[in-house]
Design a protein around this motif. Structure first.
Motif, PDB file in Angstrom:
ATOM      1  N   SER A 426      32.170  46.622   7.687  1.00 51.21           N
ATOM      2  CA  SER A 426      33.383  47.396   7.404  1.00 51.21           C
ATOM      3  C   SER A 426      34.039  47.014   6.083  1.00 51.21           C
ATOM      4  N   GLY A 427      33.517  46.015   5.391  1.00 50.03           N
ATOM      5  CA  GLY A 427      34.110  45.613   4.122  1.00 50.03           C
ATOM      6  C   GLY A 427      33.268  44.551   3.458  1.00 50.03           C
ATOM      7  N   GLY A 428      33.613  44.217   2.250  1.00 45.43           N
ATOM      8  CA  GLY A 428      32.868  43.208   1.536  1.00 45.43           C
ATOM      9  C   GLY A 428      31.532  43.732   1.039  1.00 45.43           C
ATOM     10  N   THR A 429      30.646  42.803   0.661  1.00 42.15           N
ATOM     11  CA  THR A 429      29.340  43.143   0.113  1.00 42.15           C
ATOM     12  C   THR A 429      28.256  42.405   0.874  1.00 42.15           C
ATOM     13  N   VAL A 430      27.260  43.155   1.347  1.00 44.64           N
ATOM     14  CA  VAL A 430      26.091  42.564   2.007  1.00 44.64           C
ATOM     15  C   VAL A 430      24.859  43.051   1.250  1.00 44.64           C
ATOM     16  N   SER A 431      24.087  42.120   0.712  1.00 45.90           N
ATOM     17  CA  SER A 431      22.975  42.498  -0.151  1.00 45.90           C
ATOM     18  C   SER A 431      21.644  41.956   0.365  1.00 45.90           C
ATOM     19  N   PHE A 432      20.652  42.866   0.452  1.00 47.54           N
ATOM     20  CA  PHE A 432      19.271  42.496   0.737  1.00 47.54           C
ATOM     21  C   PHE A 432      18.399  42.783  -0.498  1.00 47.54           C
ATOM     22  N   ARG A 433      19.009  42.816  -1.647  1.00 49.38           N
ATOM     23  CA  ARG A 433      18.278  43.167  -2.866  1.00 49.38           C
ATOM     24  C   ARG A 433      17.134  42.177  -3.094  1.00 49.38           C
ATOM     25  N   ASP A 434      15.955  42.712  -3.421  1.00 51.23           N
ATOM     26  CA  ASP A 434      14.744  41.933  -3.702  1.00 51.23           C
ATOM     27  C   ASP A 434      14.249  41.134  -2.508  1.00 51.23           C
ATOM     28  N   ALA A 435      14.825  41.383  -1.332  1.00 53.53           N
ATOM     29  CA  ALA A 435      14.278  40.751  -0.134  1.00 53.53           C
ATOM     30  C   ALA A 435      12.933  41.379   0.196  1.00 53.53           C
ATOM     31  N   SER A 450      30.806  51.147   8.328  1.00 50.37           N
ATOM     32  CA  SER A 450      32.036  51.940   8.191  1.00 50.37           C
ATOM     33  C   SER A 450      32.808  51.616   6.920  1.00 50.37           C
ATOM     34  N   GLY A 451      32.351  50.640   6.134  1.00 51.32           N
ATOM     35  CA  GLY A 451      33.054  50.301   4.912  1.00 51.32           C
ATOM     36  C   GLY A 451      32.278  49.257   4.137  1.00 51.32           C
ATOM     37  N   GLY A 452      32.737  48.974   2.958  1.00 50.28           N
ATOM     38  CA  GLY A 452      32.076  47.970   2.154  1.00 50.28           C
ATOM     39  C   GLY A 452      30.836  48.501   1.464  1.00 50.28           C
ATOM     40  N   ASP A 453      30.022  47.593   0.968  1.00 53.19           N
ATOM     41  CA  ASP A 453      28.854  47.927   0.163  1.00 53.19           C
ATOM     42  C   ASP A 453      27.662  47.162   0.723  1.00 53.19           C
ATOM     43  N   VAL A 454      26.612  47.899   1.173  1.00 58.04           N
ATOM     44  CA  VAL A 454      25.412  47.279   1.737  1.00 58.04           C
ATOM     45  C   VAL A 454      24.221  47.730   0.902  1.00 58.04           C
ATOM     46  N   ASP A 455      23.462  46.764   0.404  1.00 61.34           N
ATOM     47  CA  ASP A 455      22.369  47.046  -0.524  1.00 61.34           C
ATOM     48  C   ASP A 455      21.042  46.613   0.091  1.00 61.34           C
ATOM     49  N   PHE A 456      20.131  47.617   0.326  1.00 59.59           N
ATOM     50  CA  PHE A 456      18.789  47.335   0.833  1.00 59.59           C
ATOM     51  C   PHE A 456      17.751  47.577  -0.281  1.00 59.59           C
ATOM     52  N   GLY A 457      18.032  47.088  -1.455  1.00 65.07           N
ATOM     53  CA  GLY A 457      17.066  47.231  -2.542  1.00 65.07           C
ATOM     54  C   GLY A 457      15.934  46.247  -2.370  1.00 65.07           C
ATOM     55  N   SER A 473      29.215  55.674   8.712  1.00 65.95           N
ATOM     56  CA  SER A 473      30.402  56.536   8.702  1.00 65.95           C
ATOM     57  C   SER A 473      31.303  56.300   7.506  1.00 65.95           C
ATOM     58  N   GLY A 474      31.076  55.238   6.723  1.00 63.28           N
ATOM     59  CA  GLY A 474      31.998  55.028   5.612  1.00 63.28           C
ATOM     60  C   GLY A 474      31.509  54.070   4.554  1.00 63.28           C
ATOM     61  N   SER A 475      30.473  53.335   4.826  1.00 59.84           N
ATOM     62  CA  SER A 475      29.993  52.359   3.855  1.00 59.84           C
ATOM     63  C   SER A 475      29.256  53.029   2.706  1.00 59.84           C
ATOM     64  N   ARG A 476      29.088  52.289   1.644  1.00 57.61           N
ATOM     65  CA  ARG A 476      28.166  52.657   0.584  1.00 57.61           C
ATOM     66  C   ARG A 476      26.887  51.865   0.838  1.00 57.61           C
ATOM     67  N   VAL A 477      25.851  52.544   1.278  1.00 58.52           N
ATOM     68  CA  VAL A 477      24.610  51.881   1.650  1.00 58.52           C
ATOM     69  C   VAL A 477      23.512  52.337   0.698  1.00 58.52           C
ATOM     70  N   HIS A 478      22.864  51.387   0.064  1.00 58.37           N
ATOM     71  CA  HIS A 478      21.834  51.693  -0.925  1.00 58.37           C
ATOM     72  C   HIS A 478      20.468  51.246  -0.410  1.00 58.37           C
ATOM     73  N   PHE A 479      19.513  52.184  -0.361  1.00 58.87           N
ATOM     74  CA  PHE A 479      18.131  51.868   0.016  1.00 58.87           C
ATOM     75  C   PHE A 479      17.225  52.104  -1.199  1.00 58.87           C
ATOM     76  N   LEU A 480      17.593  51.545  -2.315  1.00 58.21           N
ATOM     77  CA  LEU A 480      16.766  51.700  -3.510  1.00 58.21           C
ATOM     78  C   LEU A 480      15.604  50.721  -3.372  1.00 58.21           C
ATOM     79  N   ALA A 481      14.697  51.046  -2.444  1.00 56.62           N
ATOM     80  CA  ALA A 481      13.733  50.077  -1.963  1.00 56.62           C
ATOM     81  C   ALA A 481      12.308  50.529  -2.225  1.00 56.62           C
ATOM     82  N   GLU A 482      11.388  49.621  -1.953  1.00 61.25           N
ATOM     83  CA  GLU A 482       9.959  49.923  -2.006  1.00 61.25           C
ATOM     84  C   GLU A 482       9.390  49.738  -0.608  1.00 61.25           C
ATOM     85  N   ILE A 483       8.935  50.828  -0.001  1.00 61.43           N
ATOM     86  CA  ILE A 483       8.406  50.776   1.363  1.00 61.43           C
ATOM     87  C   ILE A 483       6.900  51.016   1.278  1.00 61.43           C
TER      88      ILE A 483
END
Length: 609
Positions: A426-435, A450-457, A473-483
């Motif tokens: 719901s807030g803050g930043t959670v990053s999985f970038r380059d994981a 619901s909020g904050g910034d989640v990065d699945f790069g 429902s409200g977060s900024r979620v990024h899946f700039l990923a390689e699958i």
């Protein structure tokens, strides 16, 4: 407070006063007295009226009387000097006698401590403690003797050759005597003394409420049984438990306060004991568990980390149960850098990360369970940078990410189960970038974004990552990923916020594996696949419902299979405008409704127009 010495600092250890010689002290005293008399005479003469007539000559008998009075005054001064010297010499003799008596008491007490009979040794303990109270300048020496007794070899087996009858009672009495002198209300305090329990053996003892103001050494000590209580103790100086062995019984630090200095548990071994730190306060200084080994027993850290630095660098959690239930991390720096979790049960359930830095970078999670159930991340920084999740279970069930920064940058998920089911972002930043997700299972079942910034790069090359039932429902979620492999499930509800699955510069690449949006619902918000590349994966939107979101598929389809079989386009804005079909297969079988813009696809076959 310790009693002050009756002698000044210059006379400590010296019992003959430093007095001047008589032929110097006598004349000097007379001169001082005469000078004082002349000064008084001149003062009164100056106060007399000026211009008066000269007085008559002084009679001879007055001169004689004055002379005799002066001689009597000089004699009185000399008598005073002699009396003072005599008194000082008498005091020196008395002090020398006291010193001899104290030295004899010390010798007697030391001999009693070495006696074969326990009753005599007990008498020696009390005699040495009484001597420490009476002999302030040698108090530290007396305390050192009692500590040295505890450092002596201790045999608890009655059949062994070194066993001493009643030895346990003697040792516990020493601990009790030490505790009594470390209480705030103690008549004579030993709190300012150093205590050296290096390599001592403890099978019980009570140090609760003690105030240690100086340095305390427990390094290499063995806690093998019974209950050793430091509950409510205060360590305001350095406390060293380095290399200590907690192999049995209970060692309790409930309500203990570490308010200054360094507290060291480096290389300590927790193999069987129960060690609770409930409500302990670590508010200053440095607490170190560097290279500590938790191989058995139970350690509770339900403590408050509010201003200190706590290091678990290289610690090994291979078999113990270690609890951080409800611990508060509000301003400290707590580091698990390079720690190894291979078999223990480690719990951060309900912990609150509201400030400071809690660092799990380069930690290895290869077995056991490390749990963050209902933990609150609402401030500070919690990095898992380049952590290795290769086995075991790491659940974040119900965790709340409402502030601060949590980073899994470069982490590797190659095995085990890392579970974010029911977590709330719901807030803050959670990053999985380059994981890298190359094995194991990472579910986000029913998670709420619901909020904050989640990065699945990140790179998804194996294992299973599932967002079934998750709600965006409200977060900024990024899946700039390689699958490129494994299985990724997005059976989620997209009802708001912004979800990016691609970007013109950092487009997600679906080159292998299975990515499933089966049953997902896009009812609001904006979901962006622009710039994504589907080159080899099997990507399924089967049964997906597009009822209100704005979804853009301006992607490149160059290989693999992307099918929308059974998808329902009932509302919102779904557009394939800008999509490029180079290869692979795109299917729209049994769809209900139509997208607003088909782009390059034929409405029924999915082939290029």
């Amino acid at each position: 407070m310790p009693r002050r010495d009756r002698k000044g600092p210059a006379s400590r250890g010296r019992h003959t006063p430093r007095l001047w010689r008589v032929w110097i002290a006598g004349p000097l005293a007379i001169l001082v007295a005469l000078a004082a008399g002349v000064g008084i005479y001149i003062l009164f003469r100056n106060l007399a009226p000026q211009g008066t007539a000269p007085q008559q000559a002084v009679p001879a008998h007055e001169v004689i009387r004055t002379t005799l009075a002066t001689l009597a005054f000089a004699a009185a001064v000399l008598a005073g000097v002699y009396a003072y010297r005599k008194q000082r010499l008498a005091e020196g003799e008395a002090h020398r006698a006291d010193e001899n008596q104290l030295a004899e008491r010390y010798t007697t007490a030391a001999e009693q401590l070495g006696h074969d009979q326990a009753a005599v040794r007990l008498a020696g303990v009390y005699a040495m403690a009484r001597l420490a109270d009476d002999w302030i300048e040698q108090q530290q020496v007396c305390v050192d003797v009692l500590c040295a007794y505890l450092r002596m070899p201790y045999e608890t087996d009655p059949e062994a050759s070194g066993y001493k009858e009643g030895e346990r009672e003697v040792r516990h009495t020493i601990i009790q005597v030490v505790r009594d002198h470390l209480q705030p209300q103690a008549p004579t305090s030993w709190s300012a003394c150093d205590f050296d329990f290096t390599r001592a053996s403890f099978d019980g003892g009570d140090l609760s409420g003690s105030h240690f103001q100086a340095t305390v050494h427990f390094n290499g000590a063995t806690f093998s049984g019974g209950r050793v209580s430091c509950d409510g103790a205060e360590f305001s100086g350095d406390a060293d438990f380095g290399g200590a062995k907690f192999s049995g019984g209970t060692v309790s630090f409930i309500d203990t306060e570490f308010s200054g200095g360094d507290v060291v548990f480096s290389h300590a071994e927790f193999s069987s004991s129960t060690v609770p730190f409930f409500r302990a306060k670590l508010s200053g200084g440095t607490v170190s568990f560097i290279d500590a080994k938790f191989s058995g027993g139970t350690v509770h850290f339900g403590a408050e980390f509010s201003g200190s630095t706590v290091h678990f660098h290289g610690a090994e959690f291979s078999g113990s149960t270690v609890h951080f239930h409800g611990a508060g991390f509000s301003g400290s720096e707590v580091s698990f850098l390079g720690a190894k979790f291979s078999g223990s049960e480690v719990s951060f359930d309900g912990a609150k990360f509201s400030g400071g830095d809690v660092d799990f970078s380069s930690a290895e999670f290869s077995g056991g369970t490390v749990s963050f159930h209902d933990a609150e991340f609402n401030g500070g920084t919690v990095p898992f940078i380049e952590a290795d999740f290769s086995g075991g279970t790491v659940p974040f069930h119900g965790a709340e990410f409402s502030g601060g920064e949590v980073s899994f940058l470069g982490a590797e998920f190659s095995g085990g189960d890392v579970d974010f089911s029911g977590a709330e972002f719901s807030g803050g930043t959670v990053s999985f970038r380059d994981a890298e997700f190359s094995g194991g299972t990472v579910p986000f079942f029913s998670a709420q974004f619901s909020g904050g910034d989640v990065d699945f790069g990140a790179e998804f090359s194996g294992g299973t990552v599932s967002f079934r039932g998750a709600e965006f429902s409200g977060s900024r979620v990024h899946f700039l990923a390689e699958i490129s492999g494994g299985t990724v499930h997005f059976g989620a509800l997209f009802s708001g916020g912004t979800i990016h699955f691609g970007d013109v510069d950092f487009g997600a690449e679906f080159s292998g594996g299975m990515v499933s949006f089966d049953g997902a619902e896009f009812s609001g918000g904006y979901v962006d696949f622009d710039g994504a590349e589907f080159s080899g994966s099997e990507v399924s939107f089967g049964g997906t419902e597009f009822s209100g979101s704005e979804v853009s598929f301006g992607a490149v389809f160059s290989g693999g299979t992307v099918h929308f079989s059974g998808a329902e386009f009932s509302g919102g804005m779904v557009s394939f405008d800008g999509a490029e079909l180079i290869g692979g297969t795109v299917r729209f079988e049994n769809v209900r409704g139509v997208p607003q813009n088909w782009g390059p696809f034929h409405p029924s076959t999915g082939a290029a127009r």
